[in-house]
Design an enzyme around this catalytic site. Structure first.
Site, PDB file in Angstrom:
ATOM      1  N   SER A 158     102.037  18.812 -15.959  1.00  0.00           N
ATOM      2  CA  SER A 158     102.078  19.180 -14.543  1.00  0.00           C
ATOM      3  C   SER A 158     101.899  17.949 -13.662  1.00  0.00           C
ATOM      4  O   SER A 158     100.955  17.185 -13.834  1.00  0.00           O
ATOM      5  CB  SER A 158     100.973  20.204 -14.233  1.00  0.00           C
ATOM      6  OG  SER A 158     101.081  20.674 -12.916  1.00  0.00           O
ATOM      7  N   SER A 201     104.623  21.810 -11.865  1.00  0.00           N
ATOM      8  CA  SER A 201     104.049  20.826 -10.953  1.00  0.00           C
ATOM      9  C   SER A 201     103.749  21.483  -9.616  1.00  0.00           C
ATOM     10  O   SER A 201     104.125  22.629  -9.381  1.00  0.00           O
ATOM     11  CB  SER A 201     105.031  19.659 -10.730  1.00  0.00           C
ATOM     12  OG  SER A 201     105.341  18.997 -11.936  1.00  0.00           O
ATOM     13  N   ASP A 218     100.821  16.913 -10.222  1.00  0.00           N
ATOM     14  CA  ASP A 218     100.093  17.489  -9.092  1.00  0.00           C
ATOM     15  C   ASP A 218      99.804  16.395  -8.066  1.00  0.00           C
ATOM     16  O   ASP A 218      98.996  15.491  -8.317  1.00  0.00           O
ATOM     17  CB  ASP A 218      98.791  18.123  -9.578  1.00  0.00           C
ATOM     18  CG  ASP A 218      99.032  19.130 -10.694  1.00  0.00           C
ATOM     19  OD1 ASP A 218      99.866  20.021 -10.489  1.00  0.00           O
ATOM     20  OD2 ASP A 218      98.408  19.003 -11.766  1.00  0.00           O
TER      21      ASP A 218
END
Length: 361
Positions: free
Chosen positions: A283, A245, A285
């Site tokens: 991930s 991340s 983000d």
């Protein structure tokens, strides 16, 4: 880009930053510290929690001056991929107002950190009558190198980061929330940068801080730099492109409202593509952007936001590079080792003729 020179670390720093190596992102002018603390009133504090070999974690606090429920700051947030936890997102998006410092930590410690932040805020002068508060806490999964299930970050660590936050140079790499993070196949951590653009007839400061922990293939000034190209193995088992991340905090003294700051936050997540981010399924983000002006008055017009957008794009790219260059090789939980990005080998790769291929810039 000027010819690259051998690394010359600044006094007191064990590892060079990107600019110390001659790696200059964009043409914008950085602030005096090239850090988020160049924005007036913004302080940063870290608490590193390390119990070798199993625990490599911590908390990082970005503290705008005098922020609180009675004096919220204009703010916005953007989610590039929502596989993560950004505590406080819904109220931040609904009201465009930030009531607390922004804290970063490890995934399973995020909820304890949010509770500790609430306790710290309720004890601040002027908060005696507060009955509702929206803490903002982001996280990255540092479980590759740290025993994440132990949830090592506790209230005393949060309070230490908040109380020791300062306006000076910002420690980068394996510190605070970046102690156990990994990005792009290398040991990563916290990184920061700033720019001083002119927009809408004024001159402002834009500062960014990243907690880098995402997958993909590193790109430096558009050139792919996989681990093998600099003589190191990939960043350990589990450091794959579908994991990790990144949380980005953007601060500015430009007069912007929540809607405009959401647009700024969006560009911060876009900037990760320049560094080689995979934006994969696993991930998370995120970006949070705030202005230090509680009553911004005359706002920078949308048509004049271009220089601020560019400042964020360049600042995030440089901050990610700084997070990698400042980090050191780490052996952690389960004996897993993640190598640092070697500065001398990176310069050799960047100084060699480029091999034609797709995706360069």
């Amino acid at each position: 880009m000027e010819p690259l020179s051998p690394p010359t670390p600044p006094s007191g720093s064990p590892r060079p930053r990107a600019r110390d190596l001659g790696i200059v992102v964009g043409s914008g002018v950085p602030g005096p510290l090239n850090a988020i603390t160049d924005v007036p009133g913004v302080r940063v504090g870290h608490t590193t929690v390390r119990r070798t070999p199993d625990v490599h974690s911590g908390v990082t606090a970005v503290v705008p001056g005098a922020v609180g429920p009675h004096r919220p700051l204009p703010a916005g947030a953007f989610t590039g991929n929502g596989y993560g936890k950004l505590v406080g997102t819904t109220q931040l998006a609904e009201l465009g107002a930030l009531e607390t410092p922004v804290l970063l930590t490890s995934t399973l410690s995020a909820f304890r950190v949010a509770d500790a932040l609430v306790g710290w805020m309720l004890g601040r002068p002027g908060c005696e009558d507060v009955r509702s508060l929206n803490p903002v806490v982001g996280e990255c999964n540092d479980g590759l190198l740290s025993d994440i299930r132990s949830r090592p970050v506790r209230e005393e660590h949060v309070r230490e980061a908040l109380e020791t936050a300062s306006q000076g140079p910002v420690a980068e790499g394996c510190v605070g929330a970046g102690t156990g993070t990994v990005a792009l196949g290398f040991k990563a951590g916290v990184g920061t940068a700033s720019r001083v653009p002119e927009a809408g007839g004024g001159r402002f400061t834009v500062g960014v801080l990243v907690q880098a922990n995402f997958g993909g293939t590193l790109r430096v000034l558009g050139r792919a730099v996989p681990p093998e190209s600099v003589g190191v193995g990939a960043g350990g088992p589990g450091a794959a492109a579908d994991a990790g991340s990144c949380v980005i905090v953007v601060a500015t003294d430009a007069p912007l409202d929540g809607r405009r700051l959401t647009r700024v936050a969006r560009r911060a997540v876009f900037a990760l593509a320049r560094t080689g981010a995979a934006y994969s399924h696993g991930s998370g983000d995120y970006a949070v952007a705030f202005s230090t002006r509680p009553d911004p008055g005359a706002l920078v017009a949308d048509a004049d936001l271009g220089p601020l957008f560019e400042a964020v794009l360049d600042g995030v790219e440089e901050a990610v590079l700084n997070s990698l260059l400042a980090a050191t090789t780490t052996t952690g939980f389960g004996g897993r080792t993640v190598p640092a990005l070697p500065a001398d080998a990176l310069l050799a790769v960047l100084g060699a003729p480029a091999v034609p291929g797709p995706g360069g810039r």
